[in-house]
Design a protein around this motif. Structure first.
Motif: not given
Ligand code: LLP
Length: 430
Positions: A1-22
């Motif tokens: 995965m690229s540096d800009y898509f990453h898991y944080q607390d089991s949630q996949l983020y793009v930069e600082q934004m959870p994809l679930a929110d999008i």
């Protein structure tokens, strides 16, 4: 995965934004791009080329959303276009026509006129007939067209046959052995001005060898042209650098550029590159939601709301895209004890990830091990290039929304199409 898509607390983020929110805000399916990833890729090129006259012409076909073009335009990029439509997009996005190169085997008179009016940097001419036509069109407009010949170096790019373009049997470019004669013809035509040479041997290349081989052949040609008194201002080595979709190990941008510069052995012509995929591919994902799980006799299917019309690459090239859950299952250590009110652990199964389109070829991924349930969100990775730009309305499916994330902010950069837009131009007969 690229540096800009990453898991944080089991949630996949793009930069600082959870994809679930999008997904909650813009719906699914949708393409999501990282501005920082786009910028980072461009900067890797410009840093590697520092100290040498160059122009990075982003290949618009990879992803032509205005927001993406605008990100590159602000960074100072030029653009590689293949149609009048792409030129209009570049101009609408604030791109500079004087940094545009126009490739493609079938340029129409109208497209040539548009590009001459806009004042583009160069036409990458792909045949003798195109040379004659361009001379005539420019003459009729009282202009002189800047030209480069796209020369086919006959190098095996060792990539998928559909995206290999530099072999003798390919429809692209002019044959290497005919190039000198065509340059001489171009020199004699009054409404053409020779500015350069270009080549593009294919896409998704994962080794530097073929690029170096092509560069060496192009340089030999440049030397022979100099003997004829034809001096070039630029050498355009096309695009084609691959990315990691699965287990590929393509060279880093800096290593690829270093290999090209090595092969150019200190030549002073301006270097033009036309990267597409390597700039946009891993800067975007396709976000999709599971509609149904269907457990067949032999296979388990996860039917998702994205389909082959949204992302054609798997169906067209059997291309592999990683598919990750937007919400990871809690690991056994971190999951609360049973009965503690926490989430029940989902069983992971091997799924065929398929869309709703009525074709057996409509799949996004085969045999993926995922712990999912209906309504789960999935991210299809490496979808920033040749995803949205190749999408269609098959099955009367509106094209999806596009979102660009910039730090902690998400921007809708293309609205989801409506069905009425799809048939707006259609009429019934009486
Ligand atoms: N320049 C020219 C003249 C091209 O034909 C292409 C791509 C590029 C530059 C950019 O190549 P890149 O850096 O993106 O490899 N739809 C296929 C890819 C087709 C590429 C066609 N030409 C796919 O989804 O894999």
């Amino acid at each position: 995965m690229s540096d800009y898509f990453h898991y944080q607390d089991s949630q996949l983020y793009v930069e600082q934004m959870p994809l679930a929110d999008i997904a909650a805000r813009f719906g699914t399916p949708c393409y999501v791009y990282s501005r920082a990833a786009l910028t980072d890729g461009y900067r890797q090129f410009s840093n590697a080329l520092q100290g040498r006259e160059h122009l990075i012409c982003y290949a618009v076909k990879a992803n032509s959303n205005l927001a993406i073009l605008n990100v590159f335009a602000r960074l100072g990029a030029g653009f590689d276009i293949v149609s009048g439509g792409e030129l209009q997009r570049v101009l609408a996005a604030g791109g500079d026509a004087r940094k545009v190169v126009f490739s493609g085997v079938g340029k129409s008179v109208a497209e040539m006129r548009l590009a001459l009016d806009a004042g583009i940097l160069c036409f990458n001419v792909e045949s003798a007939a195109e040379l004659e036509r361009l001379n005539e069109v420019a003459g009729n407009m009282g202009k002189v067209a800047p030209v480069s010949l796209r020369v086919n170096p006959d190098v095996d790019a060792k990539t998928h046959p559909y995206i290999s373009t530099g072999l003798k049997q390919s429809k692209f470019g002019v044959a290497y052995d005919e190039a000198i004669a065509l340059y001489c013809r171009a020199r004699d035509l009054p409404h053409l001005h020779i500015t350069g040479v270009d080549c593009h041997i294919g896409s998704q290349l994962t080794e530097t060898g073929p690029f170096v081989a092509a560069t060496e052949k192009i340089l030999a040609l440049v030397n022979r042209l100099a003997d004829e008194g034809i001096r070039l201002e630029h050498i355009d080595l096309g695009g084609g650098l691959g990315i990691r979709y699965h287990d590929e190990t393509p060279p880093a941008i800096a290593d690829y550029v270093a290999a090209l510069l090595g092969a150019l052995c200190g030549r002073s012509e301006k270097l033009i590159l036309e990267p597409g995929r390597v700039l946009a591919g891993n800067a975007g994902v396709l976000l999709t939601r599971v509609e149904y799980l269907k457990h067949g006799e032999e296979k388990n299917f996860a039917i998702v709301d994205a389909a082959m019309n949204d992302l054609m690459r798997p169906a067209l090239y059997e291309a592999f895209h990683e598919i990750f859950p937007v919400e990871q299952e809690p690991s056994p250590q971190s999951s609360p004890p049973s009965g503690g009110g926490g989430k029940r652990k989902r069983q992971s199964l091997i799924y065929e990830i398929v869309g709703p389109v009525c074709e057996t070829g409509d799949f996004i991924g085969h045999a993926r091990n995922l712990a999912i349930a209906p309504q789960s969100l999935l991210a299809v990775l490496s979808a920033g290039a040749y995803g949205m730009s190749m999408s269609s309305n098959y099955n009367t499916r509106p094209r999806v929304a596009e979102v660009m994330v910039d730090g902690g902010a998400a921007h809708l950069v293309r609205e989801r199409e409506t069905v009425s837009q799809l048939y707006a131009g259609e009429k019934m007969i009486l």
